[in-house]
Design a protein around this motif. Structure first.
Motif: not given
Length: 111
Positions: A38, A48, A57, A60
């Protein structure tokens, strides 16, 4: 009548503890990898909106436990590239913490 016996001796306890230690280590390793990857994705300015990047992400964000958050973590940077610095620092420390604590806990559990 069945002649099968259920084993409940010390060998079974040792096996269960050994598997439990492996599970703890694997979970810690996965959390550390999620944080490290991440942070790398943030540093590389990855898209993203991409499903895989978003998944990593999000993983994470869960693995940082709020303590190592890139938005409100241990250390917050300001100025240029603050998001990248926050992710690299906080998630990097978080990944190390997962590895260290995971190894210690797995060592305690392991027979």
């Amino acid at each position: 009548m069945s002649d099968t016996k259920t084993s409940t001796g010390p060998g079974v306890v040792k096996t269960v503890r050994s598997y439990a230690a492996r599970v703890v280590w694997v979970v810690s390793l996965i959390a550390a990898l999620a944080l490290a990857i991440g942070a790398l994705l943030i540093a590389l300015n990855a898209n993203q909106d991409n499903t895989l990047v978003k998944f990593v992400l999000d993983a994470a964000d869960v693995a940082d436990l709020g303590l190592f958050s890139r938005d409100n973590g241990i250390k917050q940077f300001g100025g240029e590239d603050a998001e990248t610095k926050n992710a690299l620092f906080n998630w990097g420390i978080g990944a190390l913490a997962w590895l260290i604590v995971g190894r210690i806990v797995a060592g305690v559990i392991r027979p």
